[in-house]
Motif scaffolding. Structure first.
Motif, short mmCIF file in Angstrom:
data_model
loop_
_atom_site.label_atom_id
_atom_site.label_comp_id
_atom_site.label_asym_id
_atom_site.label_seq_id
_atom_site.Cartn_x
_atom_site.Cartn_y
_atom_site.Cartn_z
N ILE A 1 0.99 -1.22 -0.07
CA ILE A 1 0.00 -0.09 -0.07
C ILE A 1 0.87 1.27 -0.06
O ILE A 1 1.71 1.34 0.68
CB ILE A 1 -1.00 0.03 1.39
N LEU B 1 -7.22 1.17 7.89
CA LEU B 1 -7.00 0.81 6.53
C LEU B 1 -6.49 -0.72 6.52
O LEU B 1 -7.08 -1.52 5.93
CB LEU B 1 -5.90 1.52 5.60
N THR C 1 2.30 -0.56 4.68
CA THR C 1 1.88 0.93 4.06
C THR C 1 3.14 1.99 4.15
O THR C 1 3.63 2.07 5.09
CB THR C 1 0.77 1.59 4.75
N VAL D 1 -4.19 6.70 -2.79
CA VAL D 1 -3.87 5.47 -2.29
C VAL D 1 -3.88 4.37 -3.24
O VAL D 1 -4.87 4.00 -4.01
CB VAL D 1 -4.83 4.99 -1.20
N THR E 1 -11.77 0.28 -2.33
CA THR E 1 -11.44 1.33 -2.56
C THR E 1 -12.63 2.49 -1.95
O THR E 1 -12.07 3.55 -1.32
CB THR E 1 -11.16 1.90 -4.02
N THR F 1 -11.62 2.63 1.69
CA THR F 1 -10.58 3.77 1.79
C THR F 1 -10.77 5.14 1.68
O THR F 1 -10.38 6.00 2.36
CB THR F 1 -9.49 3.29 0.53
N ALA G 1 -8.30 6.44 -4.82
CA ALA G 1 -7.81 5.13 -4.46
C ALA G 1 -7.97 4.24 -5.84
O ALA G 1 -8.92 4.42 -6.34
CB ALA G 1 -8.35 4.55 -3.20
#
Length: 119
Positions: free
Chosen positions: A4, A25, A42, A65, A82, A85, A105
């Motif tokens: 990520i 997340l 991430t 993202v 998504t 997110t 995202a």
């Protein structure tokens, strides 16, 4: 997996709760995409310079993202991830009136050549 990457305008500063966002997340990725918690990684990359339209001096924060997941997730699963997110970004980036937030995202399948190691 998943890989990520969060690219964001550095001007977001303290308005972006990156630690809280990453925790939430990772939970979403586990629940939606069946990832293992210990596999979630991430990387946050702050950009000193961002522009929105013709406005290079305005009060805009951009956050994008990108997920790299092993192939096999359905389009529905990717869309759910998504959407989740974007909702988490709404919760963890607080413009408080001084900037406009532009968030996006996407989910990409990792190439079959993807390999990793840990030491």
């Amino acid at each position: 997996m998943p890989q990520i990457t969060v690219d964001y305008s550095a001007t977001a500063g303290a308005a972006f709760d990156r630690e809280g966002f990453a925790r939430a997340l990772h939970t979403a990725v586990v629940e939606i995409a069946a990832a293992k918690p210990e596999a979630c990684k991430t990387l946050f990359r702050a950009a000193d310079d961002t522009a929105f339209g013709y406005d290079t001096e305005g009060a805009h924060v951009v956050v994008h993202v990108t997920f790299g997941l092993l192939a096999g997730r359905t389009d529905e699963t990717k869309a759910r991830l998504t959407e989740a997110t974007l909702e988490l970004l709404r919760e963890h980036v607080k413009p408080e009136g001084w900037f406009a937030l532009h968030a996006s995202a996407e989910v990409r399948d990792l190439d079959p050549s993807y390999r990793k190691f840990e030491i």
